[in-house]
Motif scaffolding. Sequence first.
Motif, short mmCIF file in Angstrom:
data_model
loop_
_atom_site.label_atom_id
_atom_site.label_comp_id
_atom_site.label_asym_id
_atom_site.label_seq_id
_atom_site.Cartn_x
_atom_site.Cartn_y
_atom_site.Cartn_z
N VAL A 194 -0.05 10.27 0.34
CA VAL A 194 1.15 11.12 0.29
C VAL A 194 2.32 10.33 -0.26
CG1 VAL A 194 2.84 12.41 1.65
CG2 VAL A 194 0.40 12.62 2.17
N ASN A 195 2.50 9.11 0.22
CA ASN A 195 3.63 8.29 -0.22
C ASN A 195 3.53 7.92 -1.69
OD1 ASN A 195 4.82 8.28 2.33
ND2 ASN A 195 3.66 6.49 3.01
N VAL A 196 2.31 7.62 -2.15
CA VAL A 196 2.10 7.27 -3.56
C VAL A 196 2.53 8.42 -4.47
CG1 VAL A 196 0.35 6.86 -5.33
CG2 VAL A 196 0.29 5.56 -3.21
N VAL A 197 2.07 9.63 -4.15
CA VAL A 197 2.35 10.78 -5.00
C VAL A 197 3.81 11.20 -4.88
CG1 VAL A 197 1.72 13.16 -5.51
CG2 VAL A 197 -0.04 11.54 -4.84
N ARG A 198 4.35 11.16 -3.68
CA ARG A 198 5.74 11.61 -3.48
C ARG A 198 6.76 10.68 -4.14
NH1 ARG A 198 7.25 15.82 -0.86
NH2 ARG A 198 5.88 16.95 0.56
N ARG A 199 6.41 9.41 -4.34
CA ARG A 199 7.33 8.52 -5.06
C ARG A 199 7.49 8.98 -6.50
NH1 ARG A 199 4.98 4.13 -2.10
NH2 ARG A 199 3.50 3.74 -3.78
N ILE A 200 6.43 9.60 -7.04
CA ILE A 200 6.48 10.07 -8.42
C ILE A 200 7.01 11.49 -8.50
CG2 ILE A 200 5.07 10.50 -10.48
CD1 ILE A 200 3.12 8.38 -9.39
N GLN A 201 6.63 12.33 -7.54
CA GLN A 201 7.07 13.72 -7.52
C GLN A 201 7.51 14.09 -6.10
OE1 GLN A 201 4.28 16.38 -9.30
NE2 GLN A 201 5.54 18.20 -9.02
N PRO A 202 8.79 13.86 -5.77
CA PRO A 202 9.27 14.02 -4.40
C PRO A 202 9.04 15.40 -3.80
CG PRO A 202 10.88 12.86 -5.74
CD PRO A 202 9.83 13.36 -6.67
N GLY A 203 9.15 16.45 -4.60
CA GLY A 203 9.04 17.80 -4.06
C GLY A 203 7.64 18.38 -4.07
#
Length: 343
Positions: A62-71
Amino acid sequence: MLVLFVAPTGLFRDGVARILADLATRAEVRCADHAAIALERGSIPDLLVLDGDNVREALKAVNVVRRIQPGLPVAVLLTAIDPRTVDGFLAAGVCGCVGKAESADVLLNTLRQVLAGRTNLPPALRAFTMNAVSPPAETRRLPNATPPGNPGALTKRQVEVLALAARGESNKLIARRLNITEGTVKVHLHTIYKALKVSSRSQASMTAARLQEVSDVQIHQALEGQLSVQRLLAHMTPIRFKAGEPLFHKNASSDALYYVVRGTVRLQEIGIEVGPGTMLGEIGLFSPDHRRTCTALCQSDCELLSASAADAIRLYYQDPEFATYLIHLITRRLRADNLRPKD
């Protein structure tokens, strides 16, 4: 739509991936292991689904992907419904949790709600998380109280971005509608989160529901004939018709509302062809006898979204933006019909 499913290799991953392919027309499902998750430029998903049993690895993903696409909308699949685990995922910004014992229909419905910007938990999970997501009694706000944060600090453009995000639009579609870049959308969303004191798209959407400025923008967009398909996904079912097949016949009972995703449909009696982005069948829903006013014939292979008459009427009463869009659409079509030369 690109769906990224993160789970260990095996039968479970293969089976769920096939179910996820039914989430929407032209849905593409890509699979990855927790440890091997990596996003390439141009391959950012519209939805992240995780096997949440390995909590540590799932939260890392979750953290890996949300760093790139927060929403990014995120949902997890769990074998055991443990309140502490669920609370941890909610705190990380996960919008939906589904027990692995649930049916495919429950999974797809939850994911459609998540895509529409809502936090969606099955009843059993809601019971576990009720205390965690409800603020203490002394800090609860009255229904008409001012939302948290400082929404007054938002610019006109940021309100427009928030209004579209709250409708479930992806960053790509927001950028296209507002004629800005995806990078600019992300910057606006980051500023919006800070102003509203939230940390996720779903939280911002819930706050947006209480902002008059956002409601005004959404109503204005509906009056201009703009409709978010993402908002409809939770209420509509993908269907396909072959070229030459009738969608419905004149004078038949009006039992469904349709949205054209791909293909061309001809309205026989008035000689009009319509394509993607068109709503069909709305007049019959509100006519006194609930009958179709013309025959709709598929001129090509068609992909559509369908909502039962009951669901469409329910959505009309529950969603002011959708109701405004329908009224505008019906009025425009009736006016066009009156202006059309009669034989």
